[in-house]
Design a protein around this motif. Structure first.
Motif, PDB file in Angstrom:
ATOM      1  N   TYR A 143       0.882  -1.115  -0.271  1.00 29.75           N
ATOM      2  CA  TYR A 143       0.138  -0.042   0.150  1.00 29.75           C
ATOM      3  C   TYR A 143       0.938   1.180   0.212  1.00 29.75           C
ATOM      4  O   TYR A 143       0.563   2.251  -0.698  1.00 29.75           O
ATOM      5  N   GLY A 177       1.970  -0.221  -4.944  1.00 25.57           N
ATOM      6  CA  GLY A 177       0.987  -1.029  -5.552  1.00 25.57           C
ATOM      7  C   GLY A 177       1.719  -2.628  -6.155  1.00 25.57           C
ATOM      8  O   GLY A 177       1.056  -2.908  -6.913  1.00 25.57           O
ATOM      9  N   ARG A 219      -5.793  -7.223  -6.758  1.00 22.76           N
ATOM     10  CA  ARG A 219      -5.676  -5.933  -6.098  1.00 22.76           C
ATOM     11  C   ARG A 219      -6.840  -5.920  -5.246  1.00 22.76           C
ATOM     12  O   ARG A 219      -6.793  -4.796  -4.189  1.00 22.76           O
ATOM     13  N   PRO A 269      -2.941  -0.389  -4.304  1.00 24.31           N
ATOM     14  CA  PRO A 269      -2.935   0.887  -5.354  1.00 24.31           C
ATOM     15  C   PRO A 269      -2.316   0.316  -6.779  1.00 24.31           C
ATOM     16  O   PRO A 269      -1.694  -0.766  -6.710  1.00 24.31           O
ATOM     17  N   GLY A 270      -2.558   1.192  -7.827  1.00 24.67           N
ATOM     18  CA  GLY A 270      -2.052   0.759  -9.034  1.00 24.67           C
ATOM     19  C   GLY A 270      -2.974   1.846  -9.924  1.00 24.67           C
ATOM     20  O   GLY A 270      -3.474   2.845  -9.650  1.00 24.67           O
ATOM     21  N   PRO A 273      -6.389   0.945  -9.285  1.00 25.14           N
ATOM     22  CA  PRO A 273      -6.417   0.345  -7.852  1.00 25.14           C
ATOM     23  C   PRO A 273      -7.645  -0.676  -7.603  1.00 25.14           C
ATOM     24  O   PRO A 273      -8.584  -0.446  -8.257  1.00 25.14           O
TER      25      PRO A 273
END
Length: 313
Positions: A143, A177, A219, A269-270, A273
Motif C-alpha cells: 500500500y 502497488g 488488487r 494501489p495501481g 487500484p
C-alpha cells in the motif's frame, strides 16, 4: 501426498558429500535400472532414485529440501505451502511441465515451475545467469511502498563436497502497488559473468505474509468487520483498521451478518487500484450480568422476533 525422504531412498546420511551421493546413485542404478534389473518394482524404485539424485546432487534444491525435511518424515501426509521455499536463491525459473513427466507429484509440487528450484532458462556465454527467489512481505508495504532488508540463503559446496549456505543480504525497495506474484528485478545481483561479462539479475517474486484479517484477490482486499446489533439495526458510522490505515465506514440500517460493503479504490494501489470489500459480522454482547440478562429478556418480550419463521407468500 506422502513426504519422500530422499536420503533414505539413496541410503546416505544427511551429511553426505556430493561424491557420496553420486556413488550411492550409481550403485542403486546398477541394481534397479529396468533394462537390467529383475526386481518386480524396478521401474518405481528407479524413478525414486532419479528423483533423489536430482534433489541431493543439486546444492540449491538440496538446501531448501533440507529445511523442509527437518519438520517432516517419510510417509507423512504432506502438502507444501506456496511459501515453503521463500528466502532461497535459485538459478533459472524451474522445470517446464513436460520435464516433470518422469517424476512424482511430490517432486513436481516442490520443484516445478511454481516451486522454483530448476536449472531452466537461457544460457549466456558471457553474461551471468539470472537468479530467482521468493520473498514474503507485509500487505501494508504494498500500500505504501517500503525499503526492507532481506536475507536470502545461497547454497555453496565446500571443499569436501558438502552443501552449506551463505547469507545474501540486500536492501530492497518495494514499490507501492506491488501485487502477489509480481517480480522485482535487481539488476546485477544475479550470478557473476564469465570472462569479465556482466552479472545476471536477481528476480524477487512477491508473496504476502498470511494475515487472518485479510483475503487478497489480485488488487482487491476482503476483510470481516464486527459490528454491534444496534449498529447493524439502526445504522452507524464506525471506524475500522484496514491495510491503508483507519477508515470510516457507513453501516446501513437493517444490515445483517454477511452484508458486504464496497470501498472503491481502497484495495492495493495501481493504475487501476483494487477495491476493499468489508463483510459485516454482527456480534452479540454476552448476557453475563443481571443488567445484560434483563435487557435480553425485555427484547424477547417486546420485539416478538422469530428468525426461524418464514415470511412472504
Amino acid at each position: 501426498m506422502e513426504f519422500k525422504d530422499y536420503y533414505q531412498v539413496l541410503g546416505v546420511a544427511k551429511a553426505a558429500t556430493a561424491d557420496e551421493v553420486k556413488k550411492a546413485y550409481r550403485k542403486l542404478a546398477r541394481q534397479f535400472h529396468p533394462d537390467v534389473s529383475k526386481e518386480p518394482d524396478a521401474e518405481r524404485r528407479m524413478q525414486e532414485i532419479n528423483e533423489a539424485k536430482a534433489v541431493l546432487s543439486d546444492p540449491e534444491k538440496r538446501l531448501a529440501y533440507d529445511q523442509l525435511a527437518e519438520q517432516h518424515h517419510a510417509g507423512q501426509d504432506f502438502q507444501p505451502s506456496p511459501e515453503w521455499d521463500a528466502g532461497f536463491e535459485y538459478r533459472g525459473r524451474g522445470f517446464e511441465e513436460a520435464d516433470l513427466g518422469e517424476f512424482s507429484d511430490f517432486f513436481a509440487n516442490l520443484f516445478g515451475q511454481s516451486g522454483r528450484g530448476g536449472r531452466g532458462g537461457r544460457d549466456y556465454q558471457m553474461r551471468g545467469e539470472d537468479r530467482h527467489a521468493k520473498v514474503v512481505i507485509d500487505l501494508e508495504d504494498a500500500y505504501h511502498g517500503a525499503v526492507r532488508a532481506m536475507t536470502l540463503q545461497v547454497p555453496q559446496v565446500d571443499a569436501q563436497g558438502r552443501v552449506a549456505s551463505r547469507a545474501h543480504t540486500l536492501n530492497v525497495r518495494i514499490p507501492k502497488g506491488v501485487k502477489a506474484g509480481q517480480h522485482i528485478r535487481l539488476s546485477g545481483q544475479g550470478s557473476p559473468g564469465v570472462g569479465g561479462g556482466p552479472a545476471g539479475d536477481l528476480f524477487l517474486e512477491i508473496h504476502f505474509t498470511p494475515d487472518p484479517r485479510y483475503q487478497i484477490e489480485g488488487r482487491d482486499i476482503h476483510q470481516k468487520v464486527p459490528v454491534t446489533p444496534w449498529e447493524a439495526a439502526l445504522g452507524a458510522s464506525i471506524e475500522t483498521s484496514t491495510p491503508s490505515g483507519v477508515v470510516k465506514v457507513k453501516v446501513p440500517a437493517g444490515s445483517q451478518s454477511g452484508r458486504r460493503l464496497r470501498l472503491k479504490g481502497r484495495g492495493i494501489p495501481g493504475a487501476e487500484p483494487g477495491d476493499l470489500y468489508i463483510t459485516l459480522e454482527v456480534v452479540l454482547p454476552p448476557a453475563n450480568t443481571d443488567k445484560a440478562r434483563e435487557l435480553y429478556e425485555t427484547m424477547a418480550r417486546e420485539l416478538a422476533f422469530d428468525p426461524r419463521q418464514r415470511t412472504g407468500g
